[in-house]
Design a protein around this motif. Structure first.
Motif, PDB file in Angstrom:
ATOM      1  N   HIS A 190       0.833  -1.217   0.000  1.00 55.03           N
ATOM      2  CA  HIS A 190       0.000   0.000   0.000  1.00 55.03           C
ATOM      3  C   HIS A 190       0.858   1.253   0.000  1.00 55.03           C
ATOM      4  O   HIS A 190       0.784   2.062  -0.928  1.00 55.03           O
ATOM      5  CB  HIS A 190      -0.941   0.009   1.208  1.00 55.03           C
ATOM      6  N   TYR A 191       1.672   1.395   1.034  1.00 56.35           N
ATOM      7  CA  TYR A 191       2.562   2.555   1.101  1.00 56.35           C
ATOM      8  C   TYR A 191       3.744   2.359   0.155  1.00 56.35           C
ATOM      9  O   TYR A 191       4.039   1.241  -0.277  1.00 56.35           O
ATOM     10  CB  TYR A 191       3.076   2.747   2.525  1.00 56.35           C
ATOM     11  N   THR A 192       4.414   3.464  -0.153  1.00 56.54           N
ATOM     12  CA  THR A 192       5.561   3.383  -1.041  1.00 56.54           C
ATOM     13  C   THR A 192       6.723   4.205  -0.504  1.00 56.54           C
ATOM     14  O   THR A 192       6.512   5.209   0.182  1.00 56.54           O
ATOM     15  CB  THR A 192       5.182   3.870  -2.458  1.00 56.54           C
ATOM     16  N   ARG A 193       7.925   3.766  -0.823  1.00 52.74           N
ATOM     17  CA  ARG A 193       9.124   4.490  -0.408  1.00 52.74           C
ATOM     18  C   ARG A 193       9.609   5.435  -1.496  1.00 52.74           C
ATOM     19  O   ARG A 193      10.043   6.548  -1.216  1.00 52.74           O
ATOM     20  CB  ARG A 193      10.238   3.493  -0.048  1.00 52.74           C
ATOM     21  N   GLY A 194       9.578   4.980  -2.755  1.00 50.73           N
ATOM     22  CA  GLY A 194      10.111   5.789  -3.840  1.00 50.73           C
ATOM     23  C   GLY A 194       9.300   5.596  -5.099  1.00 50.73           C
ATOM     24  O   GLY A 194       8.848   4.489  -5.398  1.00 50.73           O
ATOM     25  N   ALA A 195       9.092   6.680  -5.838  1.00 47.47           N
ATOM     26  CA  ALA A 195       8.341   6.615  -7.090  1.00 47.47           C
ATOM     27  C   ALA A 195       9.215   7.095  -8.238  1.00 47.47           C
ATOM     28  O   ALA A 195      10.171   7.855  -8.028  1.00 47.47           O
ATOM     29  CB  ALA A 195       7.086   7.486  -6.986  1.00 47.47           C
ATOM     30  N   ASP A 196       8.896   6.670  -9.449  1.00 48.97           N
ATOM     31  CA  ASP A 196       9.619   7.141 -10.621  1.00 48.97           C
ATOM     32  C   ASP A 196       9.579   8.663 -10.674  1.00 48.97           C
ATOM     33  O   ASP A 196       8.512   9.280 -10.513  1.00 48.97           O
ATOM     34  CB  ASP A 196       8.994   6.570 -11.898  1.00 48.97           C
ATOM     35  N   GLY A 197      10.743   9.261 -10.888  1.00 50.96           N
ATOM     36  CA  GLY A 197      10.839  10.709 -10.900  1.00 50.96           C
ATOM     37  C   GLY A 197      11.031  11.324  -9.528  1.00 50.96           C
ATOM     38  O   GLY A 197      11.202  12.546  -9.400  1.00 50.96           O
ATOM     39  N   GLY A 198      11.014  10.491  -8.477  1.00 46.05           N
ATOM     40  CA  GLY A 198      11.145  10.997  -7.118  1.00 46.05           C
ATOM     41  C   GLY A 198      12.581  10.988  -6.624  1.00 46.05           C
ATOM     42  O   GLY A 198      13.529  11.090  -7.407  1.00 46.05           O
ATOM     43  N   VAL A 199      12.745  10.847  -5.309  1.00 49.18           N
ATOM     44  CA  VAL A 199      14.071  10.950  -4.688  1.00 49.18           C
ATOM     45  C   VAL A 199      14.497   9.640  -4.033  1.00 49.18           C
ATOM     46  O   VAL A 199      15.321   9.629  -3.122  1.00 49.18           O
ATOM     47  CB  VAL A 199      14.112  12.111  -3.662  1.00 49.18           C
ATOM     48  N   GLY A 200      13.953   8.522  -4.512  1.00 49.46           N
ATOM     49  CA  GLY A 200      14.279   7.234  -3.908  1.00 49.46           C
ATOM     50  C   GLY A 200      15.743   6.877  -3.966  1.00 49.46           C
ATOM     51  O   GLY A 200      16.252   6.168  -3.095  1.00 49.46           O
ATOM     52  N   GLU A 260      15.948   4.678 -10.227  1.00 51.89           N
ATOM     53  CA  GLU A 260      15.757   5.931  -9.502  1.00 51.89           C
ATOM     54  C   GLU A 260      14.888   5.788  -8.257  1.00 51.89           C
ATOM     55  O   GLU A 260      14.751   6.726  -7.492  1.00 51.89           O
ATOM     56  CB  GLU A 260      15.190   7.008 -10.423  1.00 51.89           C
ATOM     57  N   THR A 261      14.323   4.618  -8.037  1.00 55.06           N
ATOM     58  CA  THR A 261      13.533   4.370  -6.826  1.00 55.06           C
ATOM     59  C   THR A 261      14.303   3.573  -5.778  1.00 55.06           C
ATOM     60  O   THR A 261      13.764   3.298  -4.706  1.00 55.06           O
ATOM     61  CB  THR A 261      12.247   3.607  -7.179  1.00 55.06           C
ATOM     62  N   ILE A 262      15.530   3.189  -6.081  1.00 56.29           N
ATOM     63  CA  ILE A 262      16.312   2.315  -5.206  1.00 56.29           C
ATOM     64  C   ILE A 262      17.662   2.958  -4.903  1.00 56.29           C
ATOM     65  O   ILE A 262      18.341   3.447  -5.813  1.00 56.29           O
ATOM     66  CB  ILE A 262      16.525   0.932  -5.845  1.00 56.29           C
ATOM     67  N   LEU A 263      18.059   2.948  -3.646  1.00 59.75           N
ATOM     68  CA  LEU A 263      19.350   3.502  -3.252  1.00 59.75           C
ATOM     69  C   LEU A 263      20.482   2.608  -3.753  1.00 59.75           C
ATOM     70  O   LEU A 263      20.434   1.389  -3.603  1.00 59.75           O
ATOM     71  CB  LEU A 263      19.419   3.625  -1.733  1.00 59.75           C
ATOM     72  N   ASP A 264      21.476   3.236  -4.334  1.00 60.89           N
ATOM     73  CA  ASP A 264      22.654   2.516  -4.833  1.00 60.89           C
ATOM     74  C   ASP A 264      23.572   2.233  -3.646  1.00 60.89           C
ATOM     75  O   ASP A 264      24.485   2.992  -3.342  1.00 60.89           O
ATOM     76  CB  ASP A 264      23.358   3.366  -5.896  1.00 60.89           C
ATOM     77  N   GLY A 265      23.326   1.123  -2.975  1.00 56.62           N
ATOM     78  CA  GLY A 265      23.990   0.836  -1.709  1.00 56.62           C
ATOM     79  C   GLY A 265      25.466   0.527  -1.850  1.00 56.62           C
ATOM     80  O   GLY A 265      25.880  -0.215  -2.745  1.00 56.62           O
ATOM     81  N   VAL A 266      26.263   1.070  -0.932  1.00 55.30           N
ATOM     82  CA  VAL A 266      27.698   0.789  -0.911  1.00 55.30           C
ATOM     83  C   VAL A 266      27.938  -0.666  -0.522  1.00 55.30           C
ATOM     84  O   VAL A 266      28.761  -1.360  -1.132  1.00 55.30           O
ATOM     85  CB  VAL A 266      28.425   1.748   0.053  1.00 55.30           C
ATOM     86  N   THR A 267      27.217  -1.160   0.480  1.00 53.58           N
ATOM     87  CA  THR A 267      27.360  -2.560   0.869  1.00 53.58           C
ATOM     88  C   THR A 267      26.825  -3.476  -0.232  1.00 53.58           C
ATOM     89  O   THR A 267      27.373  -4.563  -0.460  1.00 53.58           O
ATOM     90  CB  THR A 267      26.642  -2.837   2.195  1.00 53.58           C
TER      91      THR A 267
END
Length: 362
Positions: A190-200, A260-267
């Motif tokens: 239901h809820y979302t963390r990041g959307a296309d065009g957003g700051v995810g 763009e909705t997913i953080l490019d994680g260092v780990t």
């Protein structure tokens, strides 16, 4: 109070050092600490004012004077990074993959219309702080000195526009593992963390603020964390609340591709590089909820784990979806992630040669 001058490639950074009059170290037990609650004696601060970086200082940890009208509080211009330093066998301290965190910090700043920070300010500020508080770095296994660089907008103006002035602050905290057991996670639809065009893909404070209510609701249902899905269809898994996601299917590492909705994680990057070095196949692609659940049921998906600076490599024991719990293989018997975790830890703690050049010894 004294000053140190660190010569960088492009400039000489004049850092004022003000030492605390009374260290808290003697009264602090550095083992079994709650994550992020005990801070070292000092912090590094710098200001971006009138288009110039200035006021470089390491000073006692404590409150920072600021106006209640600063735009970070009202309009959310705030970013941060999570980094770790480790005590090596010879007693020295190494910061892990600092260059990768620096690059992502400025990527986040750019997305949030904030000034970028020069490399010498970021790196030399961290080095000066760790040098002063180096006795705070724990030596126990699975412990580290967590480093939190943050940048926030300082314009005291009520108006929706990018700030002109910013403050950069680095905090350090001795820490044990963020999670101390395998996770029970819920697939959020239901809820979302990041959307296309957003700051995810940015490590900005607002991403974490918007996750708190659904996380609280999941925890009330007995879960530890969420698995976020795409905002458009809630069809694809993206990442967890504090980490990227990885699955082992047919002895290959399968992970959602960075977008763009997913953080490019260092780990995340670290685990993939180590997995390749150990001979495991890698698939970076969209992963559907349906695929995950079907492959758990068929036994093809044998391991699932979360990867992040705080989480490190944390096993996922159960996945909940629409009221049904899907139980995975015993976390104590997962050879692929165990082999990767061992090599990552051996490199970070200086127990094997650093073949990737990831350790920055201070």
């Amino acid at each position: 109070m004294y000053r140190i001058k660190i010569t960088a490639v492009t400039d000489t950074l004049d850092i004022k050092i003000t030492k605390t009059s009374q260290s808290k170290l003697a009264e602090t037990e550095l083992t079994d600490l709650p994550f992020g609650k005990v801070f070292t004696d000092h912090m590094f601060v710098a200001d971006y004012i009138n288009g110039e970086w200035k006021n470089f200082e390491v000073l006692p940890y404590g409150p920072i004077p600021m106006s209640p009208a600063i735009s970070a509080l009202h309009y959310g211009q705030a970013i941060f990074e999570g980094m770790k330093a480790y005590r090596l066998p010879d007693g020295s301290i190494s910061v892990f993959r600092a260059d990768k965190n620096f690059a992502r910090f400025n990527k986040s700043a750019t997305r949030m219309a904030m000034t970028n920070i020069p490399e010498e300010v970021f790196m030399k500020g961290i080095a000066a702080l760790i040098n002063l508080d180096r006795d705070w770095a724990p030596s126990a296994a699975n412990n580290s000195l967590y480093i939190r660089p943050t940048l926030f907008a300082m314009d005291a103006v009520l108006g929706v526009k990018a700030s002109a002035d910013y403050k950069f602050v680095v905090l350090t905290t001795p820490a044990g593992p963020y999670y101390n057991k395998p996770l029970r996670v819920k697939i959020e639809t239901h809820y979302t963390r990041g959307a296309d065009g957003g700051v995810g893909a940015a490590k900005t404070a607002g991403n974490y603020a918007m996750s708190m209510l659904p996380t609280q609701q999941a925890q009330a249902e007995g879960y530890d964390q969420l698995i976020w899905t795409d905002a458009k269809e809630h069809k694809y898994v993206e990442e967890s609340g504090t980490a990227n996601l990885m699955f082992v299917m047919d002895n290959k590492i399968v992970t959602p591709e960075v977008r763009e909705t997913i953080l490019d994680g260092v780990t995340r990057d670290t685990v993939l590089e180590v997995a390749k070095s150990l001979g495991y196949g890698i698939e970076e692609r969209r992963v559907s909820v349906e695929e995950v659940l079907e492959k758990i049921a068929s036994g093809v998906l044998t391991e699932a784990f979360a990867v992040g600076t705080a989480a490190t490599i944390t096993q996922i024991a159960e996945i909940g979806f629409e009221g049904t719990i899907h139980t995975l293989n015993d976390p104590a018997n997962r050879p692929v992630s165990a082999a990767i975790a061992k090599k990552v830890n051996d490199i970070r703690y200086g127990l094997v040669p650093d073949e990737f050049g990831w350790n920055w010894t201070i």
